[in-house]
Design a protein around this motif. Structure first.
Motif, PDB file in Angstrom:
ATOM      1  N   MET A  31      65.212  17.558  37.143  1.00  0.00           N
ATOM      2  CA  MET A  31      65.685  16.453  37.991  1.00  0.00           C
ATOM      3  C   MET A  31      65.577  16.896  39.447  1.00  0.00           C
ATOM      4  O   MET A  31      66.540  17.375  40.033  1.00  0.00           O
ATOM      5  N   ASP A  32      64.410  16.715  40.040  1.00  0.00           N
ATOM      6  CA  ASP A  32      64.181  17.269  41.381  1.00  0.00           C
ATOM      7  C   ASP A  32      63.946  16.169  42.419  1.00  0.00           C
ATOM      8  O   ASP A  32      63.520  15.067  42.086  1.00  0.00           O
ATOM      9  N   GLY A  33      64.248  16.488  43.662  1.00  0.00           N
ATOM     10  CA  GLY A  33      63.957  15.583  44.777  1.00  0.00           C
ATOM     11  C   GLY A  33      65.186  14.918  45.382  1.00  0.00           C
ATOM     12  O   GLY A  33      65.055  14.073  46.263  1.00  0.00           O
ATOM     13  N   ASN A  34      66.365  15.331  44.951  1.00  0.00           N
ATOM     14  CA  ASN A  34      67.601  14.732  45.494  1.00  0.00           C
ATOM     15  C   ASN A  34      67.740  14.965  46.997  1.00  0.00           C
ATOM     16  O   ASN A  34      68.056  14.050  47.758  1.00  0.00           O
ATOM     17  N   GLY A  35      67.535  16.230  47.397  1.00  0.00           N
ATOM     18  CA  GLY A  35      67.755  16.606  48.787  1.00  0.00           C
ATOM     19  C   GLY A  35      66.798  15.877  49.715  1.00  0.00           C
ATOM     20  O   GLY A  35      67.208  15.298  50.729  1.00  0.00           O
ATOM     21  N   ARG A  36      65.507  15.889  49.352  1.00  0.00           N
ATOM     22  CA  ARG A  36      64.508  15.217  50.202  1.00  0.00           C
ATOM     23  C   ARG A  36      64.748  13.720  50.249  1.00  0.00           C
ATOM     24  O   ARG A  36      64.579  13.089  51.283  1.00  0.00           O
ATOM     25  N   TRP A  37      65.168  13.149  49.129  1.00  0.00           N
ATOM     26  CA  TRP A  37      65.466  11.708  49.089  1.00  0.00           C
ATOM     27  C   TRP A  37      66.537  11.384  50.137  1.00  0.00           C
ATOM     28  O   TRP A  37      66.419  10.415  50.892  1.00  0.00           O
ATOM     29  N   ALA A  72      71.587  30.481  45.534  1.00  0.00           N
ATOM     30  CA  ALA A  72      71.168  30.932  46.867  1.00  0.00           C
ATOM     31  C   ALA A  72      71.255  29.818  47.914  1.00  0.00           C
ATOM     32  O   ALA A  72      70.965  30.045  49.088  1.00  0.00           O
ATOM     33  N   ARG A  73      71.637  28.626  47.508  1.00  0.00           N
ATOM     34  CA  ARG A  73      71.772  27.521  48.479  1.00  0.00           C
ATOM     35  C   ARG A  73      73.093  27.646  49.248  1.00  0.00           C
ATOM     36  O   ARG A  73      73.979  28.387  48.837  1.00  0.00           O
ATOM     37  N   PRO A  74      73.244  26.905  50.350  1.00  0.00           N
ATOM     38  CA  PRO A  74      74.506  26.973  51.110  1.00  0.00           C
ATOM     39  C   PRO A  74      75.701  26.687  50.192  1.00  0.00           C
ATOM     40  O   PRO A  74      75.606  25.841  49.292  1.00  0.00           O
TER      41      PRO A  74
END
Ligand code: IPE
Ligand code: IPE
Ligand code: MG
Length: 237
Positions: free
Chosen positions: A11-17, A62-64
Motif C-alpha cells: 500500500m504505497d503512495g500515501n505520503g506523495r498523495w 527510520a522515518r521521522p
C-alpha cells in the motif's frame, strides 16, 4: 476461480498523495486507512481467501518519529474500530511481523483482535507490521537448524510461525500502488510465482474498481510454473 486466491498488497503512495495536495504526509496515511476498509470489503466480496497488506516495514522505523507514531496510532485505531466489523463479516485478523519492538499496549490490542476473530473463516486478513521478509526468512532458517528433512512446505510452515501467522499458501497476486516497481522486502519467499501488478495510482486513490481491475488482469495472465503452457493449465488451481 478467484476463490482460493492469496492477494498481497504493498500500500504505497500515501505520503506523495498528501504532499501533492499541500497536506502533511500523515494526512495521506489517514486517507490510506479508509482505502484499507474498502479493499478488505472488496476482497471478501470477490472471494479472496487470504489478503496480506503491507502496513509498516521494518525499515519504516527510520522515518521521522512523528510519522511513525501516527502510523502506529492508525493501526491501533483500525484494530479497535474494525474488529467488530470483521467478526460480523467472518474475517480473521492476523498481524504478521515482529512484535518485540511494538508498544506493549499495541501488542495487547493485536492479541485481542486476533483472539476475537480466531474462528472467522470467510477470509484471512494479514496485516504486516514491523515486517521484513529477509528477517523472517533468517529467523525461520535458524529455527530449522540443520534439519535434514526440511522441505519447502515445512519451511513455509516455519515462516508462518515466525510471522505469528498460520500457513496460508504462496501469494498468487501481488499488487503495488504508488508507481514504484519493487518489492521493498515484502514476502520474498511467498512471492516465488506471484503475478505482479503495478499501478501508478497512490493508495489513497485506490478503490474497489481498481482492485477488481487487478483481479481481471490476473485472470488474463497465463501461469506456467516453469512448465509448458498446456501442461501448466492442468496444474494451476
Ligand atoms: C505507504 O505510503 C505507507 C507506508 C510506507 C507506511 P508512503 O508513506 O511510503 O508514501 P510515499 O511512498 O512516500 O508516497
Ligand atoms: C513499502 O513502502 C512499505 C509499505 C508500503 C508499508 P516504502 O515506501 O517504505 O518502500 P520504499 O522505501 O519506497 O522502497
Ligand atoms: Mg513509499
Amino acid at each position: 476461480m478467484m476463490q482460493n486466491l492469496h492477494v498481497a498488497i504493498i500500500m504505497d503512495g500515501n505520503g506523495r498523495w498528501a504532499l501533492h495536495r499541500g497536506l502533511p504526509r500523515t494526512a495521506g496515511h489517514v486517507e490510506g486507512a479508509k482505502t484499507v476498509n474498502t479493499v478488505v470489503e472488496a476482497s471478501a466480496r470477490a472471494g479472496v481467501r487470504t489478503l496480506t497488506l503491507y502496513a509498516f516495514s521494518a525499515d519504516n522505523w527510520a522515518r521521522p518519529s512523528a510519522e511513525v507514531a501516527a502510523l502506529m496510532r492508525l493501526l491501533r485505531r483500525y484494530l479497535t474500530t474494525e474488529t467488530r466489523r470483521c467478526i460480523e463479516q467472518s474475517i480473521r485478523i492476523n498481524i504478521i511481523g515482529r512484535r518485540d519492538r511494538l508498544s506493549a499496549s499495541l501488542v495487547r490490542a493485536i492479541e485481542h483482535s486476533e483472539r476475537l476473530t480466531a474462528a472467522c473463516s470467510r477470509m484471512h486478513l494479514r496485516i504486516a507490521v514491523d515486517y521484513s521478509a529477509q528477517h523472517s526468512i533468517l529467523q525461520a532458517a535458524r529455527r530449522a537448524g540443520s534439519c535434514a528433512q526440511l522441505s519447502t512446505e515445512v519451511f513455509h510452515g516455519l515462516l508462518a510461525e515466525v510471522d505469528h501467522s498460520s500457513p496460508c499458501g504462496p501469494v498468487d497476486l501481488l499488487i503495488r500502488t504508488g508507481g514504484e516497481q519493487r518489492l521493498s522486502d515484502f514476502l520474498l519467499w511467498e512471492c516465488a510465482y506471484a503475478e505482479l501488478y503495478f499501478t501508478a495510482r497512490p493508495w489513497p486513490e485506490f478503490g474497489a474498481e481498481e482492485f477488481q481491475a487487478a483481479l481481471v488482469e490476473f485472470a488474463r495472465r497465463q501461469r506456467r510454473f516453469g512448465r509448458l503452457a498446456d501442461a501448466a493449465a492442468g496444474q494451476a488451481s
